[in-house]
Design a protein around this motif. Structure first.
Motif, PDB file in Angstrom:
ATOM      1  N   ASN A  11       1.017  -1.319  -0.107  1.00  0.00           N
ATOM      2  CA  ASN A  11       0.055  -0.137  -0.100  1.00  0.00           C
ATOM      3  C   ASN A  11       0.706   1.234   0.023  1.00  0.00           C
ATOM      4  N   GLU A  12       0.276   2.434  -0.366  1.00  0.00           N
ATOM      5  CA  GLU A  12       1.189   3.429  -0.510  1.00  0.00           C
ATOM      6  C   GLU A  12       1.622   4.166   0.730  1.00  0.00           C
ATOM      7  N   LEU A  13       1.174   3.702   1.868  1.00  0.00           N
ATOM      8  CA  LEU A  13       1.863   4.149   2.974  1.00  0.00           C
ATOM      9  C   LEU A  13       3.325   3.842   3.041  1.00  0.00           C
ATOM     10  N   HIS A  14       3.731   2.684   2.433  1.00  0.00           N
ATOM     11  CA  HIS A  14       5.072   2.389   2.310  1.00  0.00           C
ATOM     12  C   HIS A  14       5.844   3.187   1.222  1.00  0.00           C
ATOM     13  N   ALA A  54       6.873   6.287   2.711  1.00  0.00           N
ATOM     14  CA  ALA A  54       8.071   6.115   3.526  1.00  0.00           C
ATOM     15  C   ALA A  54       9.357   5.932   2.647  1.00  0.00           C
ATOM     16  N   ALA A  55       9.308   5.368   1.348  1.00  0.00           N
ATOM     17  CA  ALA A  55      10.395   5.108   0.606  1.00  0.00           C
ATOM     18  C   ALA A  55      10.724   6.470   0.111  1.00  0.00           C
ATOM     19  N   GLU A  62      -0.169  13.824   3.365  1.00  0.00           N
ATOM     20  CA  GLU A  62      -0.085  14.220   4.603  1.00  0.00           C
ATOM     21  C   GLU A  62       1.028  13.574   5.373  1.00  0.00           C
ATOM     22  N   ILE A  63       1.006  12.432   5.083  1.00  0.00           N
ATOM     23  CA  ILE A  63       1.890  11.493   5.785  1.00  0.00           C
ATOM     24  C   ILE A  63       3.470  11.954   5.271  1.00  0.00           C
ATOM     25  N   MET A  64       3.516  11.897   4.017  1.00  0.00           N
ATOM     26  CA  MET A  64       4.849  12.240   3.286  1.00  0.00           C
ATOM     27  C   MET A  64       5.300  13.644   3.697  1.00  0.00           C
ATOM     28  N   TYR A  82      13.461  -0.360  -1.370  1.00  0.00           N
ATOM     29  CA  TYR A  82      12.842  -0.231  -0.064  1.00  0.00           C
ATOM     30  C   TYR A  82      11.915  -1.134   0.413  1.00  0.00           C
ATOM     31  N   ASN A  83      12.414  -2.035   1.359  1.00  0.00           N
ATOM     32  CA  ASN A  83      11.515  -3.126   1.966  1.00  0.00           C
ATOM     33  C   ASN A  83      10.975  -3.013   3.378  1.00  0.00           C
TER      34      ASN A  83
END
Length: 685
Positions: free
Chosen positions: A58-61, A64-65, A93-95, A350-351
């Motif tokens: 999902n795009e949450l990761h 983070a990447a 927003e998270i980014m 990114y993992n």
């Protein structure tokens, strides 16, 4: 031995599924979803979507990447353009939080009101904003699609040399790239994928019998017969298709195949585990009891949740507690090679499920930088990459960054002043009509005993002219630097003075109607003739507006406001209305008076009265209504000092309309045709 055991188990799975797969097809579509393309972060909620699974992170990761890449290279200033679908808004927003937590700054964020792609108008606005920017540019759009090469060329053409562009979509390749000079400045984040054995052989040799009724799919396979297709997927067949652009032959349309591959393996293993579990419980799966599967689709979820299997590439695959595949993202570097071809090169990964410190990797030697980038932006070594700015700070509200983004400078203060051309023009117009109205008032006082002045109550004409004088003067309050006093006086002064003008016109109009009705035999309206009724109408109607304005000023009065967000690099000093409801109540009451006066004047325009000026009043109010009807949308679409200019224009235009339409014809007769200034000729007017 391990290989033979794996092949034997795969054969068992295949045999077990042959008789039951078609029974499960409808059930899977109805209840259980296994997505190979959706990155929507909200779909990972196991409470709201307990039966949703996917073989893509999902795009949450993804956020983070991107944050990891920015932090690794020390890139601080960031521009973002994104779509405003719900998932993307939350992801951005998270980014942003991650960027700011790492000491970065968001120089610009532009969102597009579409779910997949930004329009050309929105892109041009973004291009203008970043033309001189020194920031890294993140294009968070085309999430599940691809850029056309022309779009990519536009992106790089509007970004200065030595700047980086980060996207989440690949670029659609073409067979003719000689007209495109793409520079090596793009990093692309795509879900991890790996080449599948015999996949391209399958593409080349498959006979799409089941697709015969699907025109689009049939066309898709026929295109692969084109001689321009790469040999690895070119089909050995005859095609009668005309020479067309074969995008999916040359480009990225097979990009989701790895996720589809894993999705099929995940469902197959879950079905196999469920069937084998039933066998161990003494259930024999025969044709007679296969139909039981259709009534128990929910049982499969037990075997999908936390599924652990090996795909055909011998890769360990896990589905976590949210139903997401524990995978990550590849970081691709898009290179434009000397032989005029585009190449994607994996330069990092990114993992999020890897141990801390091992989740993000970058191979700096594999990155091909744009020449100007290595010379201007970075100092490279094999150990460290240093940027030209280690930290960044946010400028105060009354300042903004200079063009080089290395210092804060004061914003320019702006307002509609008397010295600028627009202010000079509006002031001149206001003073011109002030003088004209004053002169007309003098003429009416001088010729006060003539029939044309005495007609329709001369005292009301005096009040109307004085109120128009004040209207022209109060427009000057809107020009100049706003302060607490001027902001309070602006709308209240005009609202009261213009209500007096409209009340006077209403009194004049009613006087015409009463005068006509009073001439009829036995009319009881004769007692209403005279100035008492007219004065009462003016006083009562203007008093209502006065009460509205006082209530506005005592509850939520207008105030001077420093608008630092309206225009980049400027501080706009403006008046805030305080109460928008009160503002529109004052304007609405003026509209009510104008509307009532217009209706009465229109109905009385042809009455055979000796001194009927209803026709002139009708035309003047038509001008007033037209001005204020067009004022509202123009006012709402204007910004800054131009919004003030629109208000002034509406005041001047409506006041001038009343003056010109009602009094100029009378002045013409008084000054140039005095022989017509008698009762006999006035009956013909």
């Amino acid at each position: 031995m391990a290989g033979s055991r794996h092949r034997k188990r795969a054969a068992d799975i295949n045999g077990s599924l042959q008789g039951s797969l078609h029974h499960w097809q409808s059930a899977l579509q109805a209840d259980l979803k296994v997505s190979y393309i959706s990155q929507n972060l909200y779909m990972s909620d196991p409470v709201k979507y307990p039966y949703f699974y996917r073989t893509i992170p999902n795009e949450l990761h993804l956020c983070a990447a991107i944050d990891k890449l920015l932090k690794y290279f020390g890139w601080k200033w960031v521009n973002i353009i994104s779509t405003n679908d719900e998932s993307s808004v939350r992801a951005i927003e998270i980014m942003k939080e991650g960027i700011e937590r790492n000491g970065g700054c968001i120089a610009l964020h532009q969102s597009c009101p579409h779910q997949s792609i930004c329009s050309s108008v929105e892109l041009q606005k973004f291009y203008r904003a970043i033309k001189q920017s020194s920031a890294v540019n993140i294009y968070y759009s085309n999430k599940n699609g691809a850029f056309f090469l022309h779009d990519l060329w536009n992106l790089q053409a509007n970004v200065k040399r030595g700047r980086v562009f980060i996207t989440i979509a690949e670029v659609e390749k073409k067979d003719n790239l000689k007209h495109f000079n793409i520079r090596n400045k793009f990093f692309i984040f795509k879900p991890y994928k790996k080449a599948m054995p015999n996949f391209y052989k399958f593409i080349r040799e498959m006979i799409p019998v089941r697709l015969a009724s699907d025109v689009n799919s049939k066309h898709w396979w026929k295109v692969l017969c084109d001689s321009r297709c790469p040999k690895k997927i070119r089909r050995d067949c005859n095609s009668t298709l005309k020479k067309v652009v074969v995008a999916h032959c040359l480009g990225t349309f097979l990009g989701s195949s790895y996720s589809v591959y894993n999705a099929v393996y995940a469902v197959a293993h879950a079905l196999h585990n469920m069937i084998m579990s039933g066998s161990r419980n003494g259930i024999t799966w025969t044709r007679e009891n296969m139909d039981v599967l259709d009534s128990l689709p929910w049982k499969l979820h037990r075997y999908m949740r936390r599924l652990h299997f090996k795909n055909g590439l011998e890769e360990e695959m896990y589905l976590d507690e949210n139903g997401d595949l524990t995978s990550g993202y590849n970081i691709l570097n898009l290179n434009f090679l000397p032989n005029i071809t585009l190449e994607y090169k994996v330069v990092g990964r990114y993992n999020p499920h890897a141990p801390p410190g091992q989740d993000f990797t970058i191979d700096e030697k594999a990155i091909i930088w744009e020449n100007s980038f290595t010379q201007v932006r970075f100092k490279l070594s094999e150990v460290l990459i240093q940027t030209d700015m280690d930290t960044c700070t946010t400028c105060p509200d009354d300042q903004w960054s200079n063009q080089k983004r290395d210092a804060c400078i004061s914003k320019m203060i702006t307002f509609l002043s008397f010295e600028e051309p627009l202010g000079i023009i509006l002031t001149s117009i206001s003073m011109f009509f002030f003088l004209i109205t004053t002169a007309i008032l003098g003429i009416f006082i001088y010729y006060r005993d003539t029939p044309i002045v005495r007609a329709n109550n001369r005292h009301i004409s005096y009040i109307l002219l004085i109120s128009l004088i004040l209207c022209f003067l109060c427009s000057l309050i809107f020009i100049g630097q706003p302060n607490e006093v001027s902001c309070i006086l602006r709308h209240a002064t005009f609202g009261i003075t213009f209500s007096i003008a409209l009340s006077s016109i209403l009194a004049k109009t009613i006087t015409v109607v009463i005068a006509f009705q009073a001439t009829k035999p036995g009319s009881k309206l004769r007692k209403w003739m005279g100035s008492r009724v007219s004065n009462s109408i003016v006083l009562s109607c203007s008093l209502i507006q006065t009460v509205l304005c006082l209530a506005w000023l005592f509850t939520a009065p207008p105030f001077a406001y420093l608008n630092m967000r309206s225009e980049i690099g400027t501080i706009l000093i403006e008046c805030n209305e305080g109460s928008v409801i009160a503002f529109y109540c004052v304007l609405g009451y003026l509209g009510f008076l104008a509307g009532v006066s217009f209706i009465i004047a229109f109905l009385a325009r042809n009455l055979p009265d000796s001194f009927n000026e209803a026709k002139n009043i009708t035309f003047s109010l038509l001008v007033v209504c037209s001005v204020w009807i067009s004022f509202i949308p123009t006012y709402l679409s204007s910004k800054g000092k131009y919004m003030v200019a629109v208000e002034i224009f509406a005041i001047l235009a409506s006041s001038a309309g009343l003056l010109v339409c009602i009094f100029i014809p009378k002045c013409y007769i008084i000054l140039l045709r005095p022989e017509r200034n008698n009762k006999k000729d006035l009956r013909k007017i």
